[in-house]
Write a protein that holds these residues in place. Structure first.
Motif, PDB file in Angstrom:
ATOM      1  N   PHE A  13       2.327   4.184   0.357  1.00  0.00           N
ATOM      2  CA  PHE A  13       3.062   3.039   0.877  1.00  0.00           C
ATOM      3  C   PHE A  13       4.042   2.552  -0.188  1.00  0.00           C
ATOM      4  CE2 PHE A  13      -0.800   2.750   3.483  1.00  0.00           C
ATOM      5  CZ  PHE A  13      -0.246   2.536   4.738  1.00  0.00           C
ATOM      6  N   GLU A  45       6.703   4.471   8.496  1.00  0.00           N
ATOM      7  CA  GLU A  45       5.250   4.486   8.345  1.00  0.00           C
ATOM      8  C   GLU A  45       4.809   4.113   6.933  1.00  0.00           C
ATOM      9  OE1 GLU A  45       2.953   5.018  10.906  1.00  0.00           O
ATOM     10  OE2 GLU A  45       4.835   4.695  11.984  1.00  0.00           O
ATOM     11  N   HIS A  46       5.725   4.130   5.994  1.00  0.00           N
ATOM     12  CA  HIS A  46       5.398   3.885   4.582  1.00  0.00           C
ATOM     13  C   HIS A  46       5.762   2.477   4.107  1.00  0.00           C
ATOM     14  CE1 HIS A  46       4.784   8.256   3.822  1.00  0.00           C
ATOM     15  NE2 HIS A  46       5.700   8.378   4.780  1.00  0.00           N
ATOM     16  N   ASN A  75       4.796   0.182  10.737  1.00  0.00           N
ATOM     17  CA  ASN A  75       3.536   0.908  10.811  1.00  0.00           C
ATOM     18  C   ASN A  75       2.548   0.074  11.626  1.00  0.00           C
ATOM     19  OD1 ASN A  75       0.817   1.765  10.152  1.00  0.00           O
ATOM     20  ND2 ASN A  75       1.690   2.987   8.498  1.00  0.00           N
ATOM     21  N   GLU A  76       2.252   0.522  12.825  1.00  0.00           N
ATOM     22  CA  GLU A  76       1.424  -0.262  13.743  1.00  0.00           C
ATOM     23  C   GLU A  76       0.028  -0.516  13.188  1.00  0.00           C
ATOM     24  OE1 GLU A  76      -0.157  -0.162  18.391  1.00  0.00           O
ATOM     25  OE2 GLU A  76       1.384   1.263  17.705  1.00  0.00           O
ATOM     26  N   SER A  91       6.410  -4.683   8.968  1.00  0.00           N
ATOM     27  CA  SER A  91       6.212  -3.234   8.876  1.00  0.00           C
ATOM     28  C   SER A  91       6.330  -2.613  10.266  1.00  0.00           C
ATOM     29  CB  SER A  91       4.848  -2.898   8.275  1.00  0.00           C
ATOM     30  OG  SER A  91       4.682  -1.493   8.168  1.00  0.00           O
ATOM     31  N   ASN A 106       6.677  -6.363  14.887  1.00  0.00           N
ATOM     32  CA  ASN A 106       6.562  -5.804  13.531  1.00  0.00           C
ATOM     33  C   ASN A 106       6.363  -6.886  12.480  1.00  0.00           C
ATOM     34  OD1 ASN A 106       9.308  -3.775  14.541  1.00  0.00           O
ATOM     35  ND2 ASN A 106       7.187  -3.099  14.511  1.00  0.00           N
TER      36      ASN A 106
END
Length: 396
Positions: free
Chosen positions: A198, A226-227, A252-253, A250, A91
């Motif tokens: 985001f 995800e945000h 979020n991938e 993050s 991440n």
């Protein structure tokens, strides 16, 4: 003659560094200058970080992985675990300072003319990053009268348009020193989930939280994976501004995979600086305890001295090492330049940062300055006294 780009012409000057020619002239005039303008800590860098570079036996100073060495990223993840932030090394992308992390974030989630909402006053370089990225800042003004707390969430919601892609906060804040509460973070979390946006949190001052108030990260908030995009850096935490090592974090991938492409385009973060930063993660808690105690003492001294000056209003910060002071003047840009060019008190003067450069709304903050309390108490007392005496003779 070839023309400079519109983007280049639009890039703002640093409100902190644009006064450098005047301070150089002040030195030529024999003046002593107290620097209140820039967040360069005078706290010593941990020896463990410096020794890691001094004693390293590298024979080839090679590229590292574009996302930073796996060993370092695993150790960063372990550091976050101790802060109740649960992420893995996958991440994390190591960047050349928090600045590059912000540029990667902007480039990954926004296109030209997209909008990002930021409470102001905010870190002046956000203006520069937005121009460089071709995006538009939409400001929401926070107020000195409530120490620059988060503006009402309704004010954010009014500003959301189809072009809005993100909200950006700095927590604790530069230039205000405001530390957002858990409740304020939850309000923002609910808002970005409601509008599918985001939220970017610049958390480089995480360790600097005072008065028994705990820092609450956006990465600790449930359901925000995800945000949320977190920006971090070793610069202030370990007094390693020159290392230029930061990271983007993050869960979020898609964000990480996109940011990685930007990282690959610049090849890799600096090798020796990663070595120093990895070693710095072993810094004992006692180092931070002493640093926090010192900054609280400095903050209290600064606020006390500023409150003695008639007509001055100052917000009390609960984090970082900055505060905003409102002066009984019309234009702090002119005042800051005048202090260096035309004024001294017993051969001494000060360098301050005009606060208008920390706003994007024209005409706001003209009578404010940002003060970085990165000097020892004795110097802070002298510096504030110089401002006090200067205000008695300064004419707008």
């Amino acid at each position: 003659m070839p023309k400079i780009s519109s983007k280049g012409q639009s890039m703002p000057q640093s409100p902190i560094r644009k006064l450098v020619p005047y301070v150089e002239n002040a030195y030529k005039q024999g003046k002593t200058v107290y620097y209140l303008n820039i967040g360069q800590p005078d706290i010593k860098t941990p020896e463990i970080a410096l020794d890691a570079v001094k004693t390293h036996s590298l024979e080839i100073l090679a590229y590292t992985r574009s996302e930073g060495s796996e060993e370092y990223r695993k150790k960063i993840a372990n550091y976050y675990h101790k802060k109740d932030i649960e992420v893995t090394h996958e991440n994390i992308i190591v960047t050349t300072g928090g600045s590059e992390a912000l540029l990667f974030a902007f480039g990954s989630i926004m296109d030209s003319d997209d909008e990002i909402i930021i409470p102001e006053p905010f870190y002046a370089n956000y203006n520069g990053f937005s121009v460089a990225s071709g995006i538009n800042i939409v400001p929401v003004i926070s107020k000195i009268d409530d120490d620059f707390a988060l503006p009402p969430i309704e004010e954010f919601e009014k500003l959301i348009t189809p072009k809005t892609k993100a909200i950006l906060i700095c927590n604790p804040g530069n230039p205000t020193g405001y530390l957002y509460s858990k409740e304020e973070i939850k309000q923002l979390a609910d808002l970005v989930k409601k509008h599918d946006l985001f939220i970017i949190a610049d958390e480089v001052y995480r360790e600097f939280a005072y008065d028994g108030i705990s820092h609450y990260s956006i990465m600790q908030e449930e359901g925000l994976g995800e945000h949320a995009i977190m920006i971090d850096s070793v610069s202030k935490r370990y007094s390693m501004c020159g290392a230029r090592i930061g990271c983007l974090v993050s869960k979020n991938e898609a964000v990480i995979q996109t940011a990685l492409k930007f990282a690959q385009a610049r090849l890799s973060p600096p090798t020796f600086a990663q070595i120093a930063s990895e070693a710095a993660l072993e810094t004992p808690q006692s180092y931070f305890d002493e640093v926090i105690e010192e900054y609280v003492d400095r903050r209290n001294t600064l606020i006390t001295e500023l409150q003695k000056i008639e007509g001055v209003k100052v917000a009390k910060p609960n984090g970082a090492f900055y505060c905003i002071a409102e002066l009984p003047i019309k234009n702090s840009d002119d005042f800051a330049q005048w202090l260096l060019e035309h004024y001294d008190h017993n051969g001494e003067t000060v360098m301050v940062a005009p606060a208008a450069g920390f706003y994007s709304t024209p005409g706001v903050g003209l009578n404010q300055i940002r003060i970085a309390y990165v000097l020892k108490k004795e110097s802070l007392i002298k510096a504030v006294n110089i401002i006090k005496e200067a205000l008695k003779v300064y004419k707008d």
